[in-house]
Scaffold this active site. Structure first.
Site, PDB file in Angstrom:
ATOM      1  N   ASN A   9       1.065  -1.221   0.011  1.00  0.00           N
ATOM      2  CA  ASN A   9      -0.030   0.119   0.033  1.00  0.00           C
ATOM      3  C   ASN A   9       0.878   1.152  -0.107  1.00  0.00           C
ATOM      4  OD1 ASN A   9      -1.855   2.114   0.241  1.00  0.00           O
ATOM      5  ND2 ASN A   9      -2.131   1.367   2.516  1.00  0.00           N
ATOM      6  N   TRP A  10       0.984   1.924  -0.852  1.00  0.00           N
ATOM      7  CA  TRP A  10       1.931   3.098  -1.232  1.00  0.00           C
ATOM      8  C   TRP A  10       1.403   4.374  -0.751  1.00  0.00           C
ATOM      9  CZ3 TRP A  10       3.888   2.696  -7.120  1.00  0.00           C
ATOM     10  CH2 TRP A  10       4.342   1.378  -7.350  1.00  0.00           C
ATOM     11  N   LYS A  11       0.089   4.333  -0.222  1.00  0.00           N
ATOM     12  CA  LYS A  11      -0.666   5.434   0.436  1.00  0.00           C
ATOM     13  C   LYS A  11      -0.509   6.569  -0.412  1.00  0.00           C
ATOM     14  CE  LYS A  11       0.396   3.316   4.774  1.00  0.00           C
ATOM     15  NZ  LYS A  11       0.099   3.425   6.357  1.00  0.00           N
ATOM     16  N   HIS A  98      -9.488   0.707   4.881  1.00  0.00           N
ATOM     17  CA  HIS A  98      -8.174   0.830   5.519  1.00  0.00           C
ATOM     18  C   HIS A  98      -8.367   1.602   6.697  1.00  0.00           C
ATOM     19  CE1 HIS A  98      -4.129   2.211   6.131  1.00  0.00           C
ATOM     20  NE2 HIS A  98      -3.924   1.034   5.421  1.00  0.00           N
ATOM     21  N   GLU A 100      -6.616   4.070   7.741  1.00  0.00           N
ATOM     22  CA  GLU A 100      -6.766   5.369   7.569  1.00  0.00           C
ATOM     23  C   GLU A 100      -7.896   6.327   6.942  1.00  0.00           C
ATOM     24  OE1 GLU A 100      -2.933   5.161   5.511  1.00  0.00           O
ATOM     25  OE2 GLU A 100      -2.324   4.602   7.412  1.00  0.00           O
ATOM     26  N   GLU A 170      -5.393  -5.545  10.530  1.00  0.00           N
ATOM     27  CA  GLU A 170      -4.382  -4.618  10.726  1.00  0.00           C
ATOM     28  C   GLU A 170      -4.753  -3.655  11.925  1.00  0.00           C
ATOM     29  OE1 GLU A 170      -2.336  -3.072   6.884  1.00  0.00           O
ATOM     30  OE2 GLU A 170      -4.267  -1.913   6.944  1.00  0.00           O
ATOM     31  N   GLY A 176       2.162   1.922  10.847  1.00  0.00           N
ATOM     32  CA  GLY A 176       3.225   3.086  10.347  1.00  0.00           C
ATOM     33  C   GLY A 176       3.667   3.580  11.704  1.00  0.00           C
ATOM     34  N   SER A 216       3.381  -2.159  10.224  1.00  0.00           N
ATOM     35  CA  SER A 216       4.698  -2.288  10.191  1.00  0.00           C
ATOM     36  C   SER A 216       5.670  -3.614  10.114  1.00  0.00           C
ATOM     37  CB  SER A 216       5.305  -1.802  11.825  1.00  0.00           C
ATOM     38  OG  SER A 216       4.859  -0.488  11.999  1.00  0.00           O
ATOM     39  N   GLY A 237       2.906  -1.562   4.205  1.00  0.00           N
ATOM     40  CA  GLY A 237       2.976  -0.059   3.723  1.00  0.00           C
ATOM     41  C   GLY A 237       4.208   0.616   3.636  1.00  0.00           C
ATOM     42  N   GLY A 238       4.868   1.216   4.708  1.00  0.00           N
ATOM     43  CA  GLY A 238       5.970   1.976   4.568  1.00  0.00           C
ATOM     44  C   GLY A 238       7.211   1.013   3.775  1.00  0.00           C
TER      45      GLY A 238
HETATM   46  C1  PEP Z   1      -0.875  -0.180   5.833  1.00  0.00           C
HETATM   47  O1  PEP Z   1      -0.713   0.802   5.451  1.00  0.00           O
HETATM   48  O2  PEP Z   1      -1.832  -0.889   5.542  1.00  0.00           O
HETATM   49  C2  PEP Z   1       0.296  -0.561   6.819  1.00  0.00           C
HETATM   50  C3  PEP Z   1       0.143  -1.638   7.310  1.00  0.00           C
HETATM   51  O3  PEP Z   1       1.046   0.207   6.828  1.00  0.00           O
HETATM   52  P1  PEP Z   1       2.845  -0.003   7.548  1.00  0.00           P
HETATM   53  O4  PEP Z   1       3.293  -1.289   7.054  1.00  0.00           O
HETATM   54  O5  PEP Z   1       3.509   1.119   7.139  1.00  0.00           O
HETATM   55  O6  PEP Z   1       2.601   0.148   9.055  1.00  0.00           O
END
Ligand code: PEP
Length: 254
Positions: A9-11, A98, A100, A170, A176, A216, A237-238
């Protein structure tokens, strides 16, 4: 046997150049995984780069997903994107609910349910995200929250339709933040989700549906997380913004 699944997920990151560059680096590095077909790999870029990323990945078996979708097919919904528009440019997956979008944008379970339903009807494969806040975990409400997200998010859908869905657990406190649920904490919730889906639908669906962990995930914790019996992959994500890290995670899933 559930096929491992790694989604990035590049957000709201990358630009017109770096999105294609990242996609190309992932495609060339993931050739072995793609050729063996042993892992489902999907990237979810921002809407505006979906088409160029889809083109950059067209010779690979890496799928492209949207980070969100609207539930109406077309019309006066300024700023929104429909499932058929996403299909039209080669998207196969979309994230729904998601954290966010739930907690920053304010999406409700009811809206998320409409998005999941419209995605399936429109031929997209939704990844329904569920998970608790830190305060909810501390109040021992994790299973209650996950049950609410699942029951409301999948409301009105038959087992056949739900077989198109991937679930992503999640925990919000791990997204994040650098805090990861321990493999045992994650496995506990994944197992709870699988059993719940068995009760809501049937044992076959519960056995076959893929449940990803997100929060993470990194190359150094991916193997242990994916080694858990009910964790079928990762929503990253990151670490999905760094080709080497994302490729290392894909490698772990093979
Ligand atoms: C996500 O955006 O779904 C996510 C899990 O982010 P991160 O890996 O950065 O925690």
């Amino acid at each position: 046997m559930r096929k491992p699944f790694v989604a990035g997920n590049w957000k709201m990151n990358t630009d017109s150049y770096t999105s294609v560059e990242l996609a190309e680096r992932i495609a060339s590095g993931a050739m072995e995984a793609a050729a063996s077909g042993s892992v489902t790999v999907v990237v979810c870029p921002p809407f505006v780069y979906l088409q160029s990323v889809t083109k950059a990945l067209s010779a690979s078996s890496i799928g492209v997903g949207a980070q969100d979708v609207y539930y109406e097919p077309k019309g006066a919904f300024t700023g929104e994107i429909s499932p058929s528009m996403l299909k039209d440019i080669g998207c196969t997956y979309c994230l729904c609910g998601h954290s966010e979008r739930r907690h920053v944008i304010g999406e409700t379970d009811e809206l998320i349910n409409k998005k999941v339903t419209a995605s399936i009807v429109g031929g997209l494969l939704p990844i329904l995200c569920v998970g608790e806040l830190l305060s909810e975990r501390e109040a021992s409400q994790t299973n209650v929250v996950v049950t609410r997200h699942l029951k409301n998010g999948l409301a009105g859908l038959s087992a056949e339709k739900v077989s198109a869905v991937t679930i992503a657990y999640e925990p919000v406190w791990a997204i994040g933040t650098g805090l990861t649920a321990t493999p045992q904490q994650a496995q506990e919730v994944h197992n709870f989700i699988r059993k719940l889906l068995g009760q809501m639908y049937n044992d076959q669906l519960a056995e076959e549906i893929r449940i990803l962990y997100g929060g993470s995930a990194k190359p150094n914790n991916a193997a242990e997380l994916m080694g858990q019996p009910d964790i079928d992959g990762l929503l990253v994500g990151g670490a999905s913004l760094k080709a080497d890290d994302f490729l290392a995670i894909i490698q772990t899933a093979m």
